[in-house]
Design a protein around this motif. Structure first.
Motif, PDB file in Angstrom:
ATOM      1  N   ASP A  47       2.782  11.484  -4.153  1.00 11.35           N
ATOM      2  CA  ASP A  47       3.448  10.945  -2.962  1.00 11.35           C
ATOM      3  C   ASP A  47       2.554  11.012  -1.733  1.00 11.35           C
ATOM      4  OD1 ASP A  47       6.329  10.242  -3.631  1.00 11.35           O
ATOM      5  OD2 ASP A  47       6.205  12.244  -4.485  1.00 11.35           O
ATOM      6  N   PHE A  48       1.587  11.943  -1.744  1.00 12.83           N
ATOM      7  CA  PHE A  48       0.742  12.130  -0.578  1.00 12.83           C
ATOM      8  C   PHE A  48      -0.443  11.172  -0.539  1.00 12.83           C
ATOM      9  CE2 PHE A  48       3.100  16.075  -0.590  1.00 12.83           C
ATOM     10  CZ  PHE A  48       3.260  16.352   0.758  1.00 12.83           C
ATOM     11  N   SER A  49      -0.896  10.713  -1.680  1.00 16.30           N
ATOM     12  CA  SER A  49      -2.025   9.775  -1.694  1.00 16.30           C
ATOM     13  C   SER A  49      -2.143   9.134  -3.072  1.00 16.30           C
ATOM     14  CB  SER A  49      -3.334  10.490  -1.344  1.00 16.30           C
ATOM     15  OG  SER A  49      -3.655  11.454  -2.327  1.00 16.30           O
ATOM     16  N   GLY A  50      -2.886   8.032  -3.126  1.00 14.99           N
ATOM     17  CA  GLY A  50      -3.141   7.350  -4.393  1.00 14.99           C
ATOM     18  C   GLY A  50      -2.287   6.129  -4.600  1.00 14.99           C
ATOM     19  N   TRP A  51      -0.980   6.266  -4.365  1.00 16.38           N
ATOM     20  CA  TRP A  51      -0.065   5.143  -4.584  1.00 16.38           C
ATOM     21  C   TRP A  51      -0.390   3.965  -3.674  1.00 16.38           C
ATOM     22  CZ3 TRP A  51       2.471   3.486  -0.287  1.00 16.38           C
ATOM     23  CH2 TRP A  51       2.606   4.393   0.767  1.00 16.38           C
ATOM     24  N   ASN A  52      -0.900   4.273  -2.473  1.00 12.97           N
ATOM     25  CA  ASN A  52      -1.139   3.225  -1.476  1.00 12.97           C
ATOM     26  C   ASN A  52      -2.211   2.225  -1.903  1.00 12.97           C
ATOM     27  OD1 ASN A  52      -2.694   5.765  -0.995  1.00 12.97           O
ATOM     28  ND2 ASN A  52      -3.822   4.441   0.413  1.00 12.97           N
ATOM     29  N   ILE A  53      -3.085   2.605  -2.832  1.00 13.41           N
ATOM     30  CA  ILE A  53      -4.108   1.669  -3.318  1.00 13.41           C
ATOM     31  C   ILE A  53      -3.438   0.483  -4.008  1.00 13.41           C
ATOM     32  CG2 ILE A  53      -6.144   1.415  -4.808  1.00 13.41           C
ATOM     33  CD1 ILE A  53      -6.657   4.398  -4.386  1.00 13.41           C
ATOM     34  N   GLY A  54      -2.240   0.690  -4.507  1.00  8.24           N
ATOM     35  CA  GLY A  54      -1.482  -0.405  -5.118  1.00  8.24           C
ATOM     36  C   GLY A  54      -1.195  -1.519  -4.125  1.00  8.24           C
ATOM     37  N   LEU A  55      -1.177  -1.195  -2.824  1.00  3.72           N
ATOM     38  CA  LEU A  55      -0.983  -2.241  -1.813  1.00  3.72           C
ATOM     39  C   LEU A  55      -2.163  -3.210  -1.805  1.00  3.72           C
ATOM     40  CD1 LEU A  55       0.330   0.023   1.084  1.00  3.72           C
ATOM     41  CD2 LEU A  55       1.667  -1.688  -0.165  1.00  3.72           C
ATOM     42  N   SER A  56      -3.362  -2.711  -2.112  1.00  4.30           N
ATOM     43  CA  SER A  56      -4.537  -3.578  -2.146  1.00  4.30           C
ATOM     44  C   SER A  56      -4.596  -4.405  -3.418  1.00  4.30           C
ATOM     45  CB  SER A  56      -5.812  -2.736  -2.025  1.00  4.30           C
ATOM     46  OG  SER A  56      -5.996  -1.911  -3.161  1.00  4.30           O
ATOM     47  N   LYS A  57      -3.733  -4.084  -4.386  1.00  2.00           N
ATOM     48  CA  LYS A  57      -3.673  -4.842  -5.642  1.00  2.00           C
ATOM     49  C   LYS A  57      -2.519  -5.846  -5.652  1.00  2.00           C
ATOM     50  CE  LYS A  57      -6.970  -2.303  -7.435  1.00  2.00           C
ATOM     51  NZ  LYS A  57      -8.310  -2.857  -7.746  1.00  2.00           N
ATOM     52  N   GLY A  58      -1.403  -5.473  -5.017  1.00  2.00           N
ATOM     53  CA  GLY A  58      -0.235  -6.344  -5.086  1.00  2.00           C
ATOM     54  C   GLY A  58       0.481  -6.576  -3.785  1.00  2.00           C
ATOM     55  N   GLY A  59       0.027  -5.941  -2.679  1.00  2.00           N
ATOM     56  CA  GLY A  59       0.757  -6.050  -1.431  1.00  2.00           C
ATOM     57  C   GLY A  59       2.064  -5.254  -1.508  1.00  2.00           C
ATOM     58  N   PHE A  60       2.841  -5.308  -0.420  1.00  2.00           N
ATOM     59  CA  PHE A  60       4.085  -4.537  -0.401  1.00  2.00           C
ATOM     60  C   PHE A  60       5.037  -5.005  -1.494  1.00  2.00           C
ATOM     61  CE2 PHE A  60       8.483  -3.813   0.905  1.00  2.00           C
ATOM     62  CZ  PHE A  60       8.459  -2.452   1.166  1.00  2.00           C
ATOM     63  N   GLY A  61       5.223  -6.312  -1.621  1.00  2.00           N
ATOM     64  CA  GLY A  61       6.152  -6.823  -2.627  1.00  2.00           C
ATOM     65  C   GLY A  61       5.682  -6.520  -4.031  1.00  2.00           C
ATOM     66  N   GLY A  62       4.389  -6.650  -4.285  1.00  3.53           N
ATOM     67  CA  GLY A  62       3.865  -6.383  -5.625  1.00  3.53           C
ATOM     68  C   GLY A  62       3.995  -4.928  -6.001  1.00  3.53           C
TER      69      GLY A  62
END
Length: 489
Positions: A53-68
């Motif tokens: 929850d503190f880090s790592g998950w946010n890289i998914g924003l660079s793969k799919g954006g908020f909706g992805g």
């Protein structure tokens, strides 16, 4: 006796008073039973995951954006929910330290058991090694103890926290619960602070790639971005499936294990939702998509640190420690079970006076420390761990399906809601997540496959001919085979 198994006499000194044969072998390979109730097990389930929850998950924003990433998080949340319900049933049937390996051994035979157990080991040896690197980076960035390099922290992490595990499982789980509580409290405080800066217009501020199929402001990288974000959607839940590995040390595992799995998943879903939405809405998806400490960036942006951002930064260290500590526990129990049954060298399952598998803690710890000190690439190691995890998820879901079909009359103190349909959903989504790992880090996937190939060669040419019939997981399987043979006669 099952084919390909044997009952060892045990090395000299294994036996207790009056013990011989299998009893002597298992006498030195027992865990402390009744050490953990459902509350400690729930804390263990949350501790496995909370650092994500503190880090790592946010890289998914660079793969799919908020909706992805939102779609990926929902789909992966469904996968984990379905898997947890299936594991709750399986752990009530087979409450042993083998966890996923034990379930697959019963349903899919020795090969299925080894494939599952090895995949789980890949996850639980590499994940804490990666997290130790992140802890070192955190200590260095915060300027703690005057350190200008995070490397000395690696040795301290492994030495101190493995030492606590060697002291005893009850003490270890209570320590884990305290650190986890601090991390969870910090996430809640963060969410309150971040929501004061929340702006829904910032959620979809990543520019859309107009060449991607199905792209929009919510899906800037198109529909494929949802799939590419799967591994990062998993970060909000990765590890919760390890709770059944504590089954032999639990109080009344038939009742406490399903309850702990369900409650810990509910807590993780809530934390995932509030963290994801509040962090992204506070500063925008584009601002935090590649940040190493997204929660801190969400609170202060490019400005000066605030009291709240400093608190969250320090609390992030607590979250990393909680996950590191609990994943060491999980890896040691999986190694213990595989070793006790002969799939891996048997000496690794020996326990000390306090009933802790000391070599099962020290050997993976030494491997993890060596990898962390040599590589220094925590992100790559975590991607390898995710690859192993998705293989184990698919095989555990398949095990539930097979047992439901082949042994419908098997006593089930807890039954999975939805039955085979639930585990079928978990199986399909796990296979999809496995393929998605190749979209994120192909090299990490091939590294994991290489480790798998070496392990399978060891099993094929050596250990499968030297399995221990008296080990709990093997004994369960032998009883099923004997009953089937009697039924045919």
């Amino acid at each position: 006796m099952a084919r390909g198994t044997e009952t060892p006499a045990g090395p000299p000194g294994d036996a207790g008073p009056g013990a011989s044969g299998t009893d002597a072998y298992l006498h030195r390979r027992t865990l402390r039973r009744g050490s953990a109730g459902w509350f400690l097990l729930t804390g263990l389930g949350v501790a496995y995951v909370v650092s994500g929850d503190f880090s790592g998950w946010n890289i998914g924003l660079s793969k799919g954006g908020f909706g992805g990433l939102a779609a990926a998080m929902v789909l992966m949340g469904v996968m984990y929910a379905c898997l947890v319900f299936a594991l709750a049933e399986l752990s009530a049937i087979l409450p042993t330290a083998g966890g996923g390996y034990g379930f697959a051994r019963r349903a899919l035979g020795t090969w299925g058991g080894f494939l599952t157990g090895t995949a789980i080991l890949i996850e639980y040896i590499l994940a804490p090694a990666a997290i130790s690197i992140f802890i070192g980076d955190y200590v260095e960035s915060l300027g703690l103890f005057g350190l200008t390099s995070g490397r000395p922290v690696l040795l301290v992490c492994f030495a101190v926290f493995i030492g606590i595990h060697l002291w005893g499982v009850g003490e270890a789980l209570r320590f884990s619960l305290v650190v986890t509580a601090i991390a969870v409290a910090a996430l809640l405080v963060f969410a309150v602070g971040a929501f004061t800066e929340f702006d829904a217009g910032r959620l979809d501020d990543i520019p859309a790639d107009t060449t991607a199929f199905g792209s929009s402001s919510w899906l800037p990288f198109g529909l494929l971005g949802i799939w590419a974000a799967f591994p990062f959607g998993m970060w909000f839940f990765l590890g919760v499936e390890g709770v059944p590995l504590a089954a032999e040390e639990a109080k009344d595992p038939v009742r406490s294990m399903p309850r702990a799995l369900a409650v810990s998943l509910a807590v993780l879903v809530f934390l995932a939702l509030v963290t994801f939405v509040s962090a992204t809405g506070a500063q925008g998806a584009d601002a935090i998509k590649e940040a190493g400490n997204p929660l801190v960036v969400a609170l202060q942006g490019d400005g000066e640190p605030t009291a709240l951002s400093r608190f969250v930064n320090y609390a992030g260290l607590a979250g990393l420690v909680a996950s590191f500590f609990s994943l060491i526990f999980a890896g040691s129990r999986q190694l213990f079970a595989l070793s006790r049954a002969g799939y891996l060298p048997r000496f690794l399952s020996l326990t000390n006076r306090r009933k802790s598998p000391y070599l099962g803690l020290l050997v993976p710890g030494a491997i993890g420390f060596t990898l962390a000190a040599w590589s220094g690439d925590g992100g790559r190691m975590l991607n390898v761990a995710v690859f192993g995890a998705t293989i184990s998820y698919a095989l555990m879901a398949l095990s539930h399906l097979v047992l439901r079909r082949r042994e419908p009359e098997l006593p089930r103190p807890y039954r999975t809601p939805g039955g085979a349909l639930t585990s079928s959903v978990a199986f399909v989504l796990a296979c999809s997540a496995l393929v998605a790992t190749f979209l994120v880090d192909r090299e990490a996937a091939f590294i994991a496959l290489g480790v798998y190939a070496v392990a399978l060669a060891y099993f094929a040419f050596y250990s499968r001919h030297r399995l221990v019939a008296g080990a709990p997981e093997e004994e369960f399987a032998a009883l099923v085979a004997a009953e089937a043979e009697l039924a045919r006669d």
